[in-house]
Write a protein that holds these residues in place. Sequence first.
Motif, PDB file in Angstrom:
ATOM      1  N   ASN B 188       0.817  -1.207   0.000  1.00 26.12           N
ATOM      2  CA  ASN B 188       0.000   0.000   0.000  1.00 26.12           C
ATOM      3  C   ASN B 188       0.853   1.261   0.000  1.00 26.12           C
ATOM      4  N   ASP B 198      -5.578  11.275  -5.511  1.00 30.29           N
ATOM      5  CA  ASP B 198      -6.946  11.396  -4.980  1.00 30.29           C
ATOM      6  C   ASP B 198      -7.237  12.834  -4.570  1.00 30.29           C
ATOM      7  N   SER B 371       2.052  10.558   6.986  1.00 31.93           N
ATOM      8  CA  SER B 371       1.548  10.639   5.620  1.00 31.93           C
ATOM      9  C   SER B 371       2.131   9.479   4.831  1.00 31.93           C
ATOM     10  N   ALA B 372       1.252   8.662   4.264  1.00 27.94           N
ATOM     11  CA  ALA B 372       1.721   7.468   3.566  1.00 27.94           C
ATOM     12  C   ALA B 372       2.611   7.835   2.385  1.00 27.94           C
ATOM     13  N   GLN B 446      -6.551  16.993   2.527  1.00 25.98           N
ATOM     14  CA  GLN B 446      -5.451  16.037   2.659  1.00 25.98           C
ATOM     15  C   GLN B 446      -4.134  16.603   2.140  1.00 25.98           C
TER      16      GLN B 446
END
Lengths: 160, 518
Positions: B188, B198, B371-372, B446
């Motif tokens: 992921n 996104d 934060s990924a 985001q």
Amino acid sequence: MTVTPKPSRSRLDAEPVSRRDWLGLTSLGVTAGALLFGLVGLLRLPKAAVLSSPSKKFRVALPEGLPAGEAFVPPGRAVAVFRDARGVHAISITCTHLGCLVKPTAAGFECPCHGSRFAADGSVTKGPAPRPLPWLKVSVSGSEVTIDEGTAVASGTKEV
Amino acid sequence: MRASPGGRAALAEFRANLKAAPRRLYESAFRSGAPTTDRSRSTFVFGNVFLHLHAVRTHRWSLRWTTTLGLGVMSASAFLITLVTGVMLMFYYKPSPDLAYQSIKDIHFVVPTGRLIRNIHRWAANVMVVAVILHMARAFYTSAYRSPREYNWLIGLLLLVVTLGLSFTGYLLPWDQLAYWAITIGANIAQSPRELTDALGVTGLFDPGGFQRLLLLGSDVVGQEALIRFYLLHVMILPLALAALAAVHFWRIRKDGGLTRPADADARLAREPAADTYPVFTEAPLRTYHLAAVVRGRTPAVNDGPEHTLPSMPHLFYAELGVLMLTLLVCVALALVSDAPLKELANPSVPENPAKAPWYFLGLQEMVAFSAFMGGMGIPLIVLLGLALIPFLDRETSATGEWWGGPGGWPLVKRSALVGLAAPVAIEAFAIRFGWLREWFPAIPQLVVTAVNPATLLTAAYAAYSVWCIRRHQSARAGALALFTCFLGGFVVLTAIGTYFRGPNWVFYWSPADWPTH
């Protein structure tokens, strides 16, 4: 008549491209192009046309005495199903951060991996999750509910 | 019928040839004979396809143990150990979700020496990661990346990436809970560019994240397809890539004129003469060779032979063998005292809590907890890019080959280490105590969280500090010293927090003893 000597060229200077070199370069280019074309073909291989993933649509019978607001997680599925007076809805329990399965709690959902928290409607209240948990499409027929994990619906959509 | 006299002579010759066959076989394989003279020591090296990656003679500076601490050879040794033990493990390992876990159990409990071999494999992989990182630090702090070694520094960076890739792909293979959830998180992270697409609303058109994840897993879920891909990467693609890159890396050392050494290394060595050095050319050439007219680069030394060098056989090779044996000793000793972990069988419906990656990725995991995309891809890419640019931004020449060499020197490194350690501690303490943007403003976009989080602030702070160091010392090398030291400090602090102070739900705990039982 005077003969003007050609300007002498050092062996270290680059030579101009001769006809033979031009042909060589052309064939080199064609070879590179052909190999590249083959490589592009090879690169298609790792992505199968049909994925070996399990079906995203499944049918499940809700337990008889499921209290309103309490989550039912069908075994082996990453979905929490709820039933109350206004109908049935399903929320994905795959964390939108890095894909761990969130745990339904009294207040909403909790992710065990990086501490994201979600409200009961799936919206993020804490942690690194970038998006709310999506609501999934459900259709009710008698006691059975069909859930489509692949189709998200607007938050708040309930089916009777 | 009697044999003719000629026939008897032929038979005698046949017998003699048969008798001489073993000796001739030996001589045809080892043409230079025992390395007892300088000449045969040279042919010993350049007559052997494996050894000739080395130069025939090695500078005495390179042989001082403070020059390299043996870290490069230690990395290569650890790789050799994982290679041999890995091939042994392949006898029993079966890359299928139904069989993998059981086959690891077989290796652990049933196969003679299987447990020890697996432990050695796991420890050698860890030793390799540590050695590679320290080796990079050594090369950096002795300015070994400078011209003409820029290219080899880049190859070294690729080797670092491949080493980490090998560790990561090996992590999934046992198919236990730890493996399954660490790989879910890893896959992921590969998908995390979606956080950006996104937020911009373009995922439908342009989805590099989803593509990367699909390429890695071959499916929507971590299953058979993912396992076979990780297996293929782990046992075939990445080892081959690593071997090829390592060959270039070693060869380049020789082509770049041996290891980095200070400009005055010869003068310094002359003050401490060794017993077995002597002028190589008793009559040193007085003129530049005519060959110099056709080769590029600096003029070969005139009036000087390759002094202060020793034959690589035995001096260099015995030192390398010593490091190999030391590495082996360390790996076997660790393998005897500590078993490689194996948790319960992978269960896709119950996440491991906490699900931790191998220790050297826990710094990254600490950053993805904010934060990924930034923690998992953005900042690692920025760090790699920064490391790759160092040799092209620092074009200075002073103090090459000196530990901590350059304007600022050791005091600057100490100060930077302090900054590098203190800054992440401060930022983490703040985030742990007070939370971060999402908790204060739940509706915040985001993109803001992606851009402003403890990990990006830390990176920005390091960058600002190193720019200040460039100005203060009027030197790009000073900035590089500051930034690299900060980066090491940040790596240590974030890794330590991820390893020791994070418990279930990635909540901060002072000690694992405080974790809630469930």
